[in-house]
Design a protein around this motif. Sequence first.
Motif, PDB file in Angstrom:
ATOM      1  N   GLN A   3       0.823  -1.206   0.000  1.00 27.65           N
ATOM      2  CA  GLN A   3       0.000   0.000   0.000  1.00 27.65           C
ATOM      3  C   GLN A   3       0.858   1.256   0.000  1.00 27.65           C
ATOM      4  O   GLN A   3       2.055   1.204   0.272  1.00 27.65           O
ATOM      5  N   ASP A   5       2.239   4.483   1.538  1.00 26.38           N
ATOM      6  CA  ASP A   5       2.449   5.003   2.887  1.00 26.38           C
ATOM      7  C   ASP A   5       2.180   6.502   2.936  1.00 26.38           C
ATOM      8  O   ASP A   5       1.465   6.986   3.797  1.00 26.38           O
ATOM      9  N   ASP A  46      -2.211  13.226   8.494  1.00 26.78           N
ATOM     10  CA  ASP A  46      -2.926  11.952   8.398  1.00 26.78           C
ATOM     11  C   ASP A  46      -4.178  12.135   7.554  1.00 26.78           C
ATOM     12  O   ASP A  46      -5.044  12.944   7.874  1.00 26.78           O
ATOM     13  N   GLY A  48      -6.154   9.491   6.771  1.00 21.93           N
ATOM     14  CA  GLY A  48      -6.982   8.307   6.970  1.00 21.93           C
ATOM     15  C   GLY A  48      -6.322   7.054   6.451  1.00 21.93           C
ATOM     16  O   GLY A  48      -5.760   6.285   7.213  1.00 21.93           O
ATOM     17  N   ASN A  49      -6.347   6.844   5.138  1.00 23.47           N
ATOM     18  CA  ASN A  49      -5.758   5.633   4.559  1.00 23.47           C
ATOM     19  C   ASN A  49      -4.324   5.856   4.082  1.00 23.47           C
ATOM     20  O   ASN A  49      -3.689   4.945   3.568  1.00 23.47           O
ATOM     21  N   CYS A  50      -3.818   7.056   4.235  1.00 21.31           N
ATOM     22  CA  CYS A  50      -2.526   7.407   3.660  1.00 21.31           C
ATOM     23  C   CYS A  50      -2.067   8.696   4.341  1.00 21.31           C
ATOM     24  O   CYS A  50      -2.889   9.399   4.930  1.00 21.31           O
TER      25      CYS A  50
END
Length: 132
Positions: A3, A5, A46, A48-50
């Motif tokens: 994924q 980062d 930040d 959330g997913n990345c």
Amino acid sequence: MKQIDHIGIAVESIAKTLPFYTDVLKFTYLKTEIVESEKVKVAFIDCGNCKIELLEPLSNESPIAKFLAKKGEGIHHIAIKTADILGDIRFLTDHNVKMINETPKRGAGGANIAFLHPKSTQGVLMELCEKE
Ligand code: ZN
């Protein structure tokens, strides 16, 4: 390598840029750190997913200063999360990917990082990023 980062974005000024990410986009500011080796100040956000890393040069010798002079503000690199940076460097090299860093170096947040050469990635600067 599974994924993304973070995405590194070169900016002239973190102070001027950060409110857009926190107040308008409503992402969460985490911290700011100085990376002496790259002569750069890094703000971690930040999403959330990345994460997003805003990169501000601290001197004209910084690679980010050179990037800004050449291309202006914008996306500098995309970082891929890895749990085995040495193994992944070997894997990429075995698949004819040219590395800028064939041995990892210390990056922001104490991560081990290594850049892939944009000639091997359709012009996108990519980073392998291994955190404890
Ligand atoms: Zn990075």
